[in-house]
Design a protein around this motif. Structure first.
Motif, PDB file in Angstrom:
ATOM      1  N   LEU A 146       0.822  -1.193   0.000  1.00  0.00           N
ATOM      2  CA  LEU A 146       0.000   0.000   0.000  1.00  0.00           C
ATOM      3  C   LEU A 146       0.862   1.250   0.000  1.00  0.00           C
ATOM      4  N   PRO A 147       0.517   2.258  -0.802  1.00  0.00           N
ATOM      5  CA  PRO A 147       1.185   3.555  -0.688  1.00  0.00           C
ATOM      6  C   PRO A 147       1.003   4.112   0.716  1.00  0.00           C
ATOM      7  N   ALA A 148       1.936   4.934   1.155  1.00  0.00           N
ATOM      8  CA  ALA A 148       1.928   5.436   2.534  1.00  0.00           C
ATOM      9  C   ALA A 148       0.660   6.197   2.872  1.00  0.00           C
ATOM     10  N   ASP A 149       0.056   6.839   1.876  1.00  0.00           N
ATOM     11  CA  ASP A 149      -1.125   7.661   2.156  1.00  0.00           C
ATOM     12  C   ASP A 149      -2.437   6.905   1.946  1.00  0.00           C
ATOM     13  N   LEU A 150      -2.364   5.591   1.777  1.00  0.00           N
ATOM     14  CA  LEU A 150      -3.571   4.803   1.525  1.00  0.00           C
ATOM     15  C   LEU A 150      -3.863   3.914   2.719  1.00  0.00           C
ATOM     16  N   ASP A 151      -5.059   4.087   3.293  1.00  0.00           N
ATOM     17  CA  ASP A 151      -5.473   3.358   4.485  1.00  0.00           C
ATOM     18  C   ASP A 151      -6.254   2.120   4.072  1.00  0.00           C
ATOM     19  N   ILE A 152      -5.996   0.993   4.729  1.00  0.00           N
ATOM     20  CA  ILE A 152      -6.677  -0.250   4.352  1.00  0.00           C
ATOM     21  C   ILE A 152      -8.182  -0.168   4.566  1.00  0.00           C
ATOM     22  N   THR A 153      -8.628   0.738   5.444  1.00  0.00           N
ATOM     23  CA  THR A 153     -10.067   0.875   5.682  1.00  0.00           C
ATOM     24  C   THR A 153     -10.736   1.779   4.656  1.00  0.00           C
ATOM     25  N   ASN A 154      -9.938   2.382   3.763  1.00  0.00           N
ATOM     26  CA  ASN A 154     -10.476   3.337   2.801  1.00  0.00           C
ATOM     27  C   ASN A 154     -10.092   2.948   1.378  1.00  0.00           C
ATOM     28  N   MET A 155     -10.049   1.639   1.116  1.00  0.00           N
ATOM     29  CA  MET A 155      -9.707   1.187  -0.220  1.00  0.00           C
ATOM     30  C   MET A 155     -10.227  -0.214  -0.452  1.00  0.00           C
ATOM     31  N   HIS A 156     -10.263  -0.618  -1.696  1.00  0.00           N
ATOM     32  CA  HIS A 156     -10.590  -1.982  -2.067  1.00  0.00           C
ATOM     33  C   HIS A 156     -10.087  -2.228  -3.488  1.00  0.00           C
ATOM     34  N   PHE A 157     -10.175  -3.464  -3.916  1.00  0.00           N
ATOM     35  CA  PHE A 157      -9.840  -3.840  -5.282  1.00  0.00           C
ATOM     36  C   PHE A 157     -11.123  -4.175  -6.045  1.00  0.00           C
ATOM     37  N   LEU A 158     -11.119  -3.906  -7.334  1.00  0.00           N
ATOM     38  CA  LEU A 158     -12.133  -4.428  -8.246  1.00  0.00           C
ATOM     39  C   LEU A 158     -11.412  -5.334  -9.236  1.00  0.00           C
ATOM     40  N   VAL A 159     -11.784  -6.594  -9.242  1.00  0.00           N
ATOM     41  CA  VAL A 159     -11.159  -7.587 -10.118  1.00  0.00           C
ATOM     42  C   VAL A 159     -12.142  -7.869 -11.258  1.00  0.00           C
ATOM     43  N   TYR A 160     -11.689  -7.688 -12.491  1.00  0.00           N
ATOM     44  CA  TYR A 160     -12.606  -7.969 -13.600  1.00  0.00           C
ATOM     45  C   TYR A 160     -11.894  -8.686 -14.737  1.00  0.00           C
ATOM     46  N   VAL A 161     -12.698  -9.409 -15.499  1.00  0.00           N
ATOM     47  CA  VAL A 161     -12.246 -10.112 -16.698  1.00  0.00           C
ATOM     48  C   VAL A 161     -13.000  -9.515 -17.876  1.00  0.00           C
ATOM     49  N   TYR A 162     -12.270  -9.248 -18.974  1.00  0.00           N
ATOM     50  CA  TYR A 162     -12.921  -8.640 -20.133  1.00  0.00           C
ATOM     51  C   TYR A 162     -12.526  -9.346 -21.423  1.00  0.00           C
ATOM     52  N   ASP A 163     -13.365  -9.140 -22.425  1.00  0.00           N
ATOM     53  CA  ASP A 163     -13.141  -9.667 -23.769  1.00  0.00           C
ATOM     54  C   ASP A 163     -12.079  -8.794 -24.432  1.00  0.00           C
ATOM     55  N   LYS A 164     -10.948  -9.382 -24.767  1.00  0.00           N
ATOM     56  CA  LYS A 164      -9.834  -8.604 -25.295  1.00  0.00           C
ATOM     57  C   LYS A 164     -10.162  -7.957 -26.627  1.00  0.00           C
ATOM     58  N   ASP A 165     -11.036  -8.564 -27.407  1.00  0.00           N
ATOM     59  CA  ASP A 165     -11.362  -8.022 -28.725  1.00  0.00           C
ATOM     60  C   ASP A 165     -12.320  -6.837 -28.656  1.00  0.00           C
ATOM     61  N   THR A 166     -13.274  -6.885 -27.731  1.00  0.00           N
ATOM     62  CA  THR A 166     -14.312  -5.850 -27.676  1.00  0.00           C
ATOM     63  C   THR A 166     -14.181  -4.925 -26.474  1.00  0.00           C
ATOM     64  N   TYR A 167     -13.348  -5.266 -25.508  1.00  0.00           N
ATOM     65  CA  TYR A 167     -13.168  -4.563 -24.230  1.00  0.00           C
ATOM     66  C   TYR A 167     -14.330  -4.772 -23.267  1.00  0.00           C
ATOM     67  N   GLU A 168     -15.339  -5.549 -23.656  1.00  0.00           N
ATOM     68  CA  GLU A 168     -16.495  -5.730 -22.779  1.00  0.00           C
ATOM     69  C   GLU A 168     -16.105  -6.464 -21.491  1.00  0.00           C
ATOM     70  N   VAL A 169     -16.526  -5.918 -20.355  1.00  0.00           N
ATOM     71  CA  VAL A 169     -16.295  -6.548 -19.061  1.00  0.00           C
ATOM     72  C   VAL A 169     -17.291  -7.695 -18.902  1.00  0.00           C
ATOM     73  N   LEU A 170     -16.791  -8.882 -18.661  1.00  0.00           N
ATOM     74  CA  LEU A 170     -17.634 -10.073 -18.584  1.00  0.00           C
ATOM     75  C   LEU A 170     -18.018 -10.415 -17.151  1.00  0.00           C
ATOM     76  N   GLN A 171     -17.189 -10.007 -16.191  1.00  0.00           N
ATOM     77  CA  GLN A 171     -17.502 -10.220 -14.787  1.00  0.00           C
ATOM     78  C   GLN A 171     -16.594  -9.335 -13.945  1.00  0.00           C
ATOM     79  N   VAL A 172     -17.097  -8.898 -12.787  1.00  0.00           N
ATOM     80  CA  VAL A 172     -16.338  -8.070 -11.866  1.00  0.00           C
ATOM     81  C   VAL A 172     -16.735  -8.429 -10.442  1.00  0.00           C
ATOM     82  N   ILE A 173     -15.756  -8.437  -9.538  1.00  0.00           N
ATOM     83  CA  ILE A 173     -16.033  -8.633  -8.121  1.00  0.00           C
ATOM     84  C   ILE A 173     -15.230  -7.615  -7.316  1.00  0.00           C
ATOM     85  N   LYS A 174     -15.650  -7.411  -6.087  1.00  0.00           N
ATOM     86  CA  LYS A 174     -14.965  -6.508  -5.157  1.00  0.00           C
ATOM     87  C   LYS A 174     -14.200  -7.331  -4.123  1.00  0.00           C
TER      88      LYS A 174
END
Length: 310
Positions: A277-305
């Motif tokens: 984590l960067p020094a100014d980023l608090d674990i209680t004030n952040m999250h990740f978004l993980v997504y998979v997309y179609d490489k040809d069209t850029y369409e996001v096929l699924q995302v989770i937090k």
């Protein structure tokens, strides 16, 4: 953001991988290692693999989630209503709709120019990944200006980017269709002494369609108070910027190749990342978004937090 690292595993049946004095059965065969920072774990890496590495159970999810990418800027007076709408959409469906507010523009940093010598708008909210999205989508994707957004980057009527009036209807159409093509699940192991840890992501292809898929992990800051131009053209010092896109976990805006087009339904892969984590980023004030997309069209096929700590 500091340099981040990634570590990739591919799943092939029930191959054994790591062994120590005691036999350890592990379902993933290691294919490639790319600078995974094993020093974030205070101990032997073999102990981490044996005792900390997650075991993913069968993913029974059947629902397609939605990624709302809100392209915005701090001097864009029309942007606060768009941000409010995106935040409300998430609030109304917090387990299915997720937001990334990307501070950039269509091929330029309009509405996002920072003024370092000014008492207002001195913060540069951009990052290289977001700027690259603006450059990539400036032509051929109807990205005309802020505030515009994408809903799973899905083309509707030949348009990927859309004004706020269509965000909810496009979201509803995806959720109601539930055309699940890929599943994702993840675990983050955080170690406070290193102020970082390891994100483990399992991706499972659910369709036999010939789709080449990439995986991306966004780093999102939940909120930040800073200047914003408001709809009445006033300058507000204490505006709450929400769901701020800080870039991707590996500084790779278009992610890691995950499935080739010929991959079969049921194929699984594991992607592992180390993150400090960067020094100014608090674990209680952040999250990740993980997504998979179609490489040809850029369409996001699924995302989770994925939160740092649940």
């Amino acid at each position: 953001m500091k340099k981040l690292h990634q570590y990739i595993f591919f799943l092939f049946g029930s191959a054994m991988l790591f062994t120590s004095c005691d036999k350890v059965d592990h379902p993933y065969e290691k294919i490639a290692t790319i600078n995974l920072d094993t020093t974030l774990y205070n101990g032997l890496w073999s102990d981490y693999l044996e005792n900390e590495y997650p075991t993913f159970t069968s993913n029974t999810n059947t629902k397609v989630n939605v990624l709302v990418e809100d392209y915005t800027g701090h001097t864009c007076f029309n942007c606060p209503p768009a941000a409010d709408l995106a935040h409300a959409m998430h609030g109304n469906n917090p387990n299915r709709v997720f937001v990334a507010s990307i501070h950039t523009g269509p091929g330029s940093l309009n509405y996002q120019k920072a003024y370092p010598q000014s008492p207002k708008f001195f913060t540069d909210h951009t990052n290289p990944d977001g700027v690259e999205y603006g450059e990539t989508f400036k032509s051929g994707f109807n990205f005309l200006g802020n505030p515009q957004g994408t809903i799973n980057r899905k083309f509707v009527g030949g348009e990927m980017f859309t004004i706020t009036g269509t965000w909810q209807s496009r979201t509803d159409a995806i959720i109601n269709a539930n055309d699940l093509k890929v599943n994702i699940q993840s675990v983050f192991n955080y170690y406070s002494d290193a102020n970082g840890g390891y994100l483990h992501v399992e991706v499972e292809k659910k369709t036999s369609d010939a789709i080449e898929m990439n995986t991306v992990v966004y780093v999102i800051k939940d909120s930040l108070v800073d200047w914003q131009k408001m709809p009445d053209n006033s300058d507000f010092e204490f505006y709450v910027h929400r769901d701020m896109h800080l870039g991707s976990i590996d500084n790779n805006p278009f992610g890691i190749p995950t499935f080739k087009a010929e991959a079969a339904a049921g194929d699984k892969k594991i992607l592992d990342y180390s993150y400090v984590l960067p020094a100014d980023l608090d674990i209680t004030n952040m999250h990740f978004l993980v997504y998979v997309y179609d490489k040809d069209t850029y369409e996001v096929l699924q995302v989770i937090k994925q939160k740092i700590e649940d």
